[in-house]
Design a protein around this motif. Structure first.
Motif, PDB file in Angstrom:
ATOM      1  N   ASP A 201      52.656  40.943  31.148  1.00 25.95           N
ATOM      2  CA  ASP A 201      51.985  40.473  32.357  1.00 25.95           C
ATOM      3  C   ASP A 201      51.243  41.629  33.038  1.00 25.95           C
ATOM      4  O   ASP A 201      51.352  41.826  34.255  1.00 25.95           O
ATOM      5  CB  ASP A 201      53.055  39.956  33.336  1.00 25.95           C
ATOM      6  CG  ASP A 201      52.678  38.611  33.880  1.00 25.95           C
ATOM      7  OD1 ASP A 201      51.538  38.195  33.631  1.00 25.95           O
ATOM      8  OD2 ASP A 201      53.521  38.000  34.568  1.00 25.95           O
TER       9      ASP A 201
ATOM     10  N   GLN B  56      46.567  41.555  37.123  1.00 18.04           N
ATOM     11  CA  GLN B  56      46.651  40.700  38.311  1.00 18.04           C
ATOM     12  C   GLN B  56      45.328  39.943  38.424  1.00 18.04           C
ATOM     13  O   GLN B  56      45.229  38.827  37.960  1.00 18.04           O
ATOM     14  CB  GLN B  56      46.956  41.556  39.528  1.00 18.04           C
ATOM     15  CG  GLN B  56      47.814  40.803  40.535  1.00 18.04           C
ATOM     16  CD  GLN B  56      48.241  41.701  41.657  1.00 18.04           C
ATOM     17  OE1 GLN B  56      47.619  41.693  42.720  1.00 18.04           O
ATOM     18  NE2 GLN B  56      49.260  42.481  41.437  1.00 18.04           N
TER      19      GLN B  56
ATOM     20  N   THR C 150      48.361  47.752  38.861  1.00 21.31           N
ATOM     21  CA  THR C 150      49.321  47.285  37.845  1.00 21.31           C
ATOM     22  C   THR C 150      49.675  48.388  36.845  1.00 21.31           C
ATOM     23  O   THR C 150      50.135  48.097  35.736  1.00 21.31           O
ATOM     24  CB  THR C 150      48.771  46.062  37.071  1.00 21.31           C
ATOM     25  OG1 THR C 150      47.506  46.405  36.513  1.00 21.31           O
ATOM     26  CG2 THR C 150      48.607  44.864  37.963  1.00 21.31           C
TER      27      THR C 150
ATOM     28  N   ARG D 269      52.965  48.272  34.730  1.00 19.15           N
ATOM     29  CA  ARG D 269      52.980  47.226  33.687  1.00 19.15           C
ATOM     30  C   ARG D 269      52.034  47.583  32.542  1.00 19.15           C
ATOM     31  O   ARG D 269      52.289  47.235  31.380  1.00 19.15           O
ATOM     32  CB  ARG D 269      52.579  45.882  34.282  1.00 19.15           C
ATOM     33  CG  ARG D 269      53.654  45.317  35.172  1.00 19.15           C
ATOM     34  CD  ARG D 269      53.263  43.979  35.669  1.00 19.15           C
ATOM     35  NE  ARG D 269      54.220  43.477  36.633  1.00 19.15           N
ATOM     36  CZ  ARG D 269      54.204  42.257  37.100  1.00 19.15           C
ATOM     37  NH1 ARG D 269      53.293  41.394  36.706  1.00 19.15           N
ATOM     38  NH2 ARG D 269      55.101  41.876  37.974  1.00 19.15           N
TER      39      ARG D 269
END
Ligand code: FES
Ligand code: FES
Length: 158
Positions: free
Chosen positions: A95, A98, A138, A141
């Motif tokens: 994931d 965003q 992000t 991640r």
């Protein structure tokens, strides 16, 4: 104006363009490959990253006339026969996005990283990914996705 016979995602594509037109504009506006994004236009954000002969370059700073016979790979050219690359799969699994605006550039840079260093050190990863900016923050991640891509790649090679 000149005529350029580009090798894009394995296909020859002919375009007529000014010699100094950035490859980014040629890809997006003439060839409709809009997965490559315009961010800063100044080489500072990495949103426009594509591969030239497997190596990450900023397409906003690459004049079309400088590409010659080099093989250009955009985000559209990574998946083969419906199969995502380990880097693409890892970004999904972790994931690692965003809004997604930086994502194709991140994936292209990470792909280049793993071409050069199939098992990169933390330092090699940070050095190569350093020029790619994510406004959504992000980064943890994205780094996790790169670690997962390394594992997926090793698994696939078994
Ligand atoms: S648009 Fe090319 S580096 Fe930002
Ligand atoms: S996910 Fe929004 S800029 Fe990176």
């Amino acid at each position: 104006m000149g005529e350029y016979n580009l090798l894009v995602n394995g296909e020859r594509m002919r375009v007529t363009s000014l010699a100094d037109e950035p490859l980014l504009e040629v890809l997006r506006d003439r060839l409709r490959l809009t997965g490559t994004k315009y961010g800063c236009g100044e080489g500072q954000c990495g949103a426009c990253t594509v591969l030239l002969n497997g190596r990450a370059v900023r397409s906003c700073l690459t004049p079309v006339s400088s590409v010659g016979n080099a093989s250009i790979t955009t985000i559209e050219g990574l998946e083969q026969n419906g199969r995502l690359t380990p880097v693409q799969q890892a970004f999904l699994d972790e994931d690692a996005l965003q809004c997604g605006y930086c994502t194709s550039g991140m994936i292209m840079s990470a792909t280049s990283l793993l071409h050069a260093h199939p098992e990169p050190t933390e330092e090699q990863t940070l050095t190569l990914m350093n020029g790619n900016v994510c406004r959504c923050g992000t980064y943890p991640r994205i780094l996790a996705a790169i670690r997962r891509a390394v594992a997926l790649q090793k698994e696939a090679a078994r």
